[in-house]
Design a protein around this motif. Structure first.
Motif: not given
Length: 274
Positions: A141-158
């Motif tokens: 599973n993965w998730g991020c703060r709903p009020d934030k958008e970070y480019k490429y962060l999903h790829f880095e963490l997952c």
């Protein structure tokens, strides 16, 4: 039975179970000792792209940490649970995992749990949950703060952090979950998954058998096309990978109720590297 091993799948097929395959995207450790070793196997354009994606994380003021379950506080599990709910809401899913599940996961599985977190100004803003097996890291599973958008962060963490952890541990594989052809460009190639089914009604069994035979033919084509056309690896590495997989799958299929890819396919694939 869902997700048996390939050997179990072959054995159950020989016992009369109907067999099915699916496709997921897995990263495989080709004896790498560093992340740069892995990048050296890729095409130049893909290496450049991944390096740029990773550099973008620091440029956005983010720091990334990998924590074992025993290192995760109750407060951080609560934060991750809220991230999980945010992801569920975005995908119109169902929150089948409850708050207590995550707390118990850390306390009872400890060092078999890996939580990758991103911080901005000391605050955790995103995280990805993995489970560590004896031969594999499983992304869950993965998730991020709903009020934030970070480019490429999903790829880095997952993806990239899981690869680094697998290399550090000497593990042969990372399974980053179902779906997502975008994983291809990040080193996760298509692999077969397996399931077996036993239907006693003759009419239903016959209908399902016909469907599985048609599906298997298309699946074999899709798997090879995705690998040859989408692989980020250099040509020789891609063809070696595909040939080895075809031979392995053919050995499993010798006991299968499904049609298999034969040696002529191996020869045809190998000729692409010439």
């Amino acid at each position: 039975m869902t997700f048996p091993t390939g050997a179990e799948w072959a054995t159950l097929g020989a016992l009369g179970f109907q067999q099915r395959r699916g496709i997921q995207y897995h990263w495989e450790n080709n004896g790498y000792t560093t992340f740069e070793d892995f990048l050296s196997d890729l095409k130049q354009s893909k290496r450049k792209s991944i390096r740029q994606e990773r550099k973008a994380i620091a440029k956005q003021g983010l720091t990334v940490k990998r924590l074992l379950g025993s290192e995760v506080s109750a407060e951080l599990w609560e934060t991750f649970y809220q991230f999980y709910l945010t992801t569920v809401d975005k995908k119109w899913g169902s929150a089948y995992l409850k708050r207590d599940f995550f707390h118990r996961l850390g306390s009872q599985m400890g060092d078999d749990v890996l939580l990758v977190v991103a911080e901005e100004g000391g605050e955790v803003v995103a995280a990805a949950l993995n489970l560590i097996g004896s031969h594999c890291i499983y992304g869950r599973n993965w998730g991020c703060r709903p009020d934030k958008e970070y480019k490429y962060l999903h790829f880095e963490l997952c993806y990239y952090q899981a690869i680094e952890e697998a290399i550090a541990r000497g593990l042969p594989r990372v399974e980053a979950g179902a779906q997502g052809e975008h994983k291809l460009q990040r080193g996760y190639l298509p692999n077969f998954t397996y399931s077996c089914h036993y239907i006693t009604d003759p009419g239903m069994r016959s209908a399902v058998t016909r469907f599985l035979e048609r599906e298997e033919h298309q699946l074999q084509y899709t798997w090879q096309a995705l690998t040859l056309q989408g692989s980020p690896f250099q040509k020789g590495r891609t063809v070696d990978y595909l040939v080895n997989k075809i031979r392995h799958n053919s050995s499993l299929s010798s006991l299968s109720s499904l049609s298999s890819t034969d040696e002529s396919d191996v020869s045809a694939t190998a000729s692409l590297s010439e």
